[in-house]
Design a protein around this motif. Structure first.
Motif, short mmCIF file in Angstrom:
data_model
loop_
_atom_site.label_atom_id
_atom_site.label_comp_id
_atom_site.label_asym_id
_atom_site.label_seq_id
_atom_site.Cartn_x
_atom_site.Cartn_y
_atom_site.Cartn_z
N GLY A 313 72.95 -27.84 65.43
CA GLY A 313 74.17 -27.34 66.07
C GLY A 313 74.86 -26.29 65.21
O GLY A 313 75.30 -25.25 65.73
N VAL A 314 74.94 -26.51 63.91
CA VAL A 314 75.61 -25.55 63.00
C VAL A 314 74.90 -24.20 63.03
O VAL A 314 75.54 -23.14 63.07
N THR A 315 73.55 -24.22 63.03
CA THR A 315 72.81 -22.95 63.02
C THR A 315 73.06 -22.17 64.32
O THR A 315 73.15 -20.94 64.30
N LEU A 316 73.17 -22.89 65.43
CA LEU A 316 73.42 -22.23 66.72
C LEU A 316 74.86 -21.71 66.78
O LEU A 316 75.12 -20.62 67.30
N LYS A 330 76.77 -33.18 70.04
CA LYS A 330 76.94 -34.44 70.78
C LYS A 330 75.77 -35.40 70.54
O LYS A 330 75.95 -36.62 70.54
N LYS A 331 74.57 -34.83 70.32
CA LYS A 331 73.41 -35.68 69.96
C LYS A 331 73.71 -36.40 68.63
O LYS A 331 73.40 -37.59 68.48
N ASP A 337 79.34 -42.06 65.91
CA ASP A 337 80.56 -41.60 66.59
C ASP A 337 81.82 -41.78 65.75
O ASP A 337 82.92 -41.50 66.20
N LYS A 338 81.66 -42.23 64.50
CA LYS A 338 82.80 -42.35 63.59
C LYS A 338 82.79 -41.24 62.54
O LYS A 338 83.49 -41.31 61.54
N ASN A 339 81.98 -40.21 62.77
CA ASN A 339 81.87 -39.12 61.80
C ASN A 339 82.88 -38.02 62.15
O ASN A 339 82.72 -37.31 63.15
N ALA A 340 83.90 -37.87 61.32
CA ALA A 340 84.98 -36.91 61.60
C ALA A 340 84.46 -35.48 61.62
O ALA A 340 84.95 -34.64 62.40
N ASP A 341 83.45 -35.17 60.78
CA ASP A 341 82.90 -33.79 60.74
C ASP A 341 82.28 -33.42 62.09
O ASP A 341 82.39 -32.28 62.54
N TYR A 342 81.60 -34.40 62.71
CA TYR A 342 80.97 -34.12 64.01
C TYR A 342 82.04 -33.83 65.06
O TYR A 342 81.92 -32.90 65.85
N TRP A 343 83.10 -34.66 65.05
CA TRP A 343 84.18 -34.45 66.00
C TRP A 343 84.84 -33.09 65.78
O TRP A 343 85.20 -32.39 66.73
N PHE A 344 85.01 -32.70 64.51
CA PHE A 344 85.64 -31.42 64.19
C PHE A 344 84.80 -30.27 64.76
O PHE A 344 85.33 -29.33 65.39
#
Length: 467
Positions: A313-316, A330-331, A337-344
Motif C-alpha cells: 500500500g505504501v509503495t502505491l 485494508k488487507k 485492526d489495532k494497528n494505529a499506523d494502518y488506520w492513519f
C-alpha cells in the motif's frame, strides 16, 4: 510347562531387540539382564514409540524389581504420554528403592513445572541439586520456574550459576539475555556478556547476545561489530545476519542492510519477515518497484504478514495510486485492526480520495489507539477546518493538548484556529504557551495561516521569545 531362557544381549543392542520382539511374537518368557533391557527401551524411545518402550519397562520391572532405573524410565515415558499420575507412582517406587537418585527429583520437578506448581517444582529441583553430578540443566530449570513466577532477578542468579557450571550452555545464555531485557538492564547485560567473552572469546551466542544488548541501547555501530564476531565464529548464523541488517537500517545504511538480509538466504530458507525487511529498505531508498516486489514475495510466503500488505500500500501511495493503496492498507488492517499506523494510512488515503467522512472516522480510530500521535491530531483537525467545521477543529486540538500537554505543534495550531474564529485574546494566551513550550517551532503558525505575518501583535510577541 513354559521354560525360561536366559540371554546376555548387552554386547549387541540390535540382537537384544530382535530377541525381545521374538519373545513377544512367541508369547514366550525370556530373561534379559538389566543392560539389555535398557538398550531395548532406548531403541523404542529413539524410534519414537513410547507405548512399546513402556511395555518393555513392565517386563524389566517384573524381572528386576529392585532396579530403580526401570521405574525412572517408566516415569519418563508416562510424562511423554501425559500420564502424570502414573508417572508420580513410578517415581515413588523408584524413590523407595534408590532415594539418592537425582533423576527422580528432576523428573518430578519437570512434572510440577509443567503443571505450574512452582513451589513443589523448586523443592524437587533443590533436592536434585544436592544429588546430581552435573547440575547445569537443573539450574536452568530452576531459572525457568522463577521466570514463570515473574521473579526475573532470581532467574538471572540461577542462570549465572548454570553458566559457571557449563560455559557452553547456549539456552542459559539466551535466557539470561531475555531476563535482562524484561528487567530493562541492558547495561548489566552488556557488562555480563563482555566479561563472559573475556573467558569464552569463541562463544558465538555470547557475541550475538552482546550485539542484541547494544542494539537495545541504540549503540548500533557496536552491535554490528558484535554480530560480525558472531558471524566470524559461526558463518551460517542466520539470526546474526538478520539482526545486523536491522542495526544497519537504524543507521540508514539501507543498501548494506539489503545485502546482509540477502545473506541469510544462504543459510536458511527465506522468510516473510526477511522479505518484508528487504522491501522496507527499498521503500526507504524510494525504489518502489523493487520494494513492492519483495513485499509481494513476503505475502506469497506468509499471507498473514500484515506489514508486507501495508508495505505494498505504501509503495502505491507514493505513486499517487491512492485507490489501489487503500485496498492493501485494508488487507493489512484485516490482519491487525489495532494497528494505529494502518488506520492513519487509511485515513490519509481516504482524505486524498476526498472520502472525508470515512477519513474522519479512521482518524478517530487512530487517536483512540494512539492518543500521543501529534500528526494525527493535526491532520484530523485540518480536515474539519477545511470543511469550515471550525468549532469541531478547535475541540479536536483541545483534546489533543489534553493528551499531549508538551506538544508545541498543537498550541501553534490552536492559535491559528482561534484567530480564524476571531477569538483573539484566547489565541494570544495559547501563543504565549506555545512560545514557552518551544519558541523554535513558531514557523508552524505562519505555514498554516501565512496572513498572520501581517499581524503586528503576533510578530511582536514572537520576537520577544526568539530574539
Amino acid at each position: 510347562m513354559e521354560e525360561d531362557f536366559e540371554f546376555d544381549f548387552s554386547e549387541d543392542p540390535r540382537f537384544s531387540v530382535e530377541r525381545y520382539e521374538e519373545m513377544i511374537r512367541n508369547q514366550d518368557q525370556y530373561f534379559f539382564d538389566a543392560q539389555a533391557f535398557e538398550n531395548i527401551i532406548e531403541y523404542y524411545i529413539e524410534k519414537n514409540d513410547p507405548i512399546k518402550a513402556l511395555q518393555v519397562t513392565e517386563y524389566a520391572i517384573s524381572q528386576h524389581p529392585f532396579a530403580a532405573i526401570f521405574s525412572i524410565k517408566q516415569a519418563q515415558l508416562y510424562v511423554a504420554t501425559n500420564q502424570f499420575d502414573l508417572a508420580f507412582e513410578s517415581l515413588s517406587k523408584a524413590e523407595t528403592l534408590e532415594p539418592s537418585e537425582a533423576d527422580i527429583y528432576t523428573i518430578r520437578g519437570n512434572i510440577f513445572e509443567g503443571l505450574e506448581r512452582h513451589e513443589e517444582a523448586l523443592e524437587n529441583y533443590e533436592k536434585a541439586l544436592g544429588l546430581a553430578e552435573t547440575t547445569d540443566e537443573i539450574l536452568l530449570h530452576i531459572a525457568y520456574v522463577y521466570q514463570s513466577m515473574g521473579d526475573y532477578e532470581s532467574s538471572v542468579n540461577y542462570l549465572k550459576q548454570c553458566l559457571q557450571q557449563n560455559m557452553e550452555n547456549q539456552d542459559a545464555l539466551y535466557e539470561l539475555a531475555f531476563c535482562y531485557d524484561v528487567l530493562d538492564k541492558q547495561e548489566e547485560s552488556i557488562k555480563f556478556y563482555e566479561q563472559y567473552i573475556d573467558n569464552e572469546p569463541y562463544s558465538y551466542a555470547a557475541w550475538y547476545n552482546l550485539g542484541n544488548a547494544f542494539n537495545k541501547m541504540d549503540l548500533y555501530e557496536k552491535s554490528i561489530d558484535a554480530y560480525d564476531y558472531a558471524i566470524l565464529i559461526k558463518d551460517n548464523f542466520a539470526s546474526a545476519y538478520f539482526n545486523k541488517g536491522n542495526a544497519l537500517v537504524h543507521l540508514d545504511r539501507y543498501n548494506e542492510a539489503i545485502e546482509v538480509y540477502k545473506q541469510t538466504f544462504e543459510y536458511e530458507p527465506p522468510s516473510g519477515d526477511t522479505y518484508c525487511a528487504i522491501g522496507e529498505c527499498y521503500e526507504k531508498l524510494e525504489r518502489m518497484d523493487e520494494a513492492r516486489s519483495y513485499y509481494k514475495k513476503a505475502v506469497k510466503l506468509d499471507p498473514a504478514q500484515s506489514d508486507a500488505w501495508f508495505g505494498i500500500g505504501v509503495t502505491l501511495d507514493f505513486e499517487e495510486r491512492y485507490f489501489e493503496s487503500l485496498y492493501f492498507y485494508k488487507k493489512a488492517l484485516d490482519l491487525d485492526d489495532k494497528n494505529a499506523d494502518y488506520w492513519f494510512a487509511i485515513a490519509d488515503a481516504q482524505y486524498k480520495l476526498k472520502q472525508l467522512d470515512e477519513s474522519e472516522k479512521a482518524y478517530e480510530k487512530v487517536l483512540e489507539l494512539n492518543p500521543v500521535d501529534i500528526e494525527a491530531w493535526l491532520d484530523y483537525s485540518s480536515i474539519l477546518f477545511e470543511q469550515d467545521k471550525l468549532t469541531s477543529a478547535i475541540e479536536i486540538i483541545s483534546e489533543g493538548i489534553k493528551n499531549n500537554p508538551d506538544a508545541a505543534e498543537l498550541y501553534y495550531r490552536m492559535v491559528a484556529y482561534l484567530f480564524a474564529a476571531s477569538e483573539y485574546s484566547e489565541a494570544l494566551i495559547y501563543l504565549e504557551t506555545a512560545l514557552n513550550t518551544d519558541p523554535e517551532k513558531h514557523h508552524i503558525l505562519f505555514e498554516y495561516l501565512p496572513q498572520l505575518h501581517e499581524n503586528k501583535v503576533i510578530v511582536d510577541i514572537i520576537n520577544r521569545y526568539t530574539r
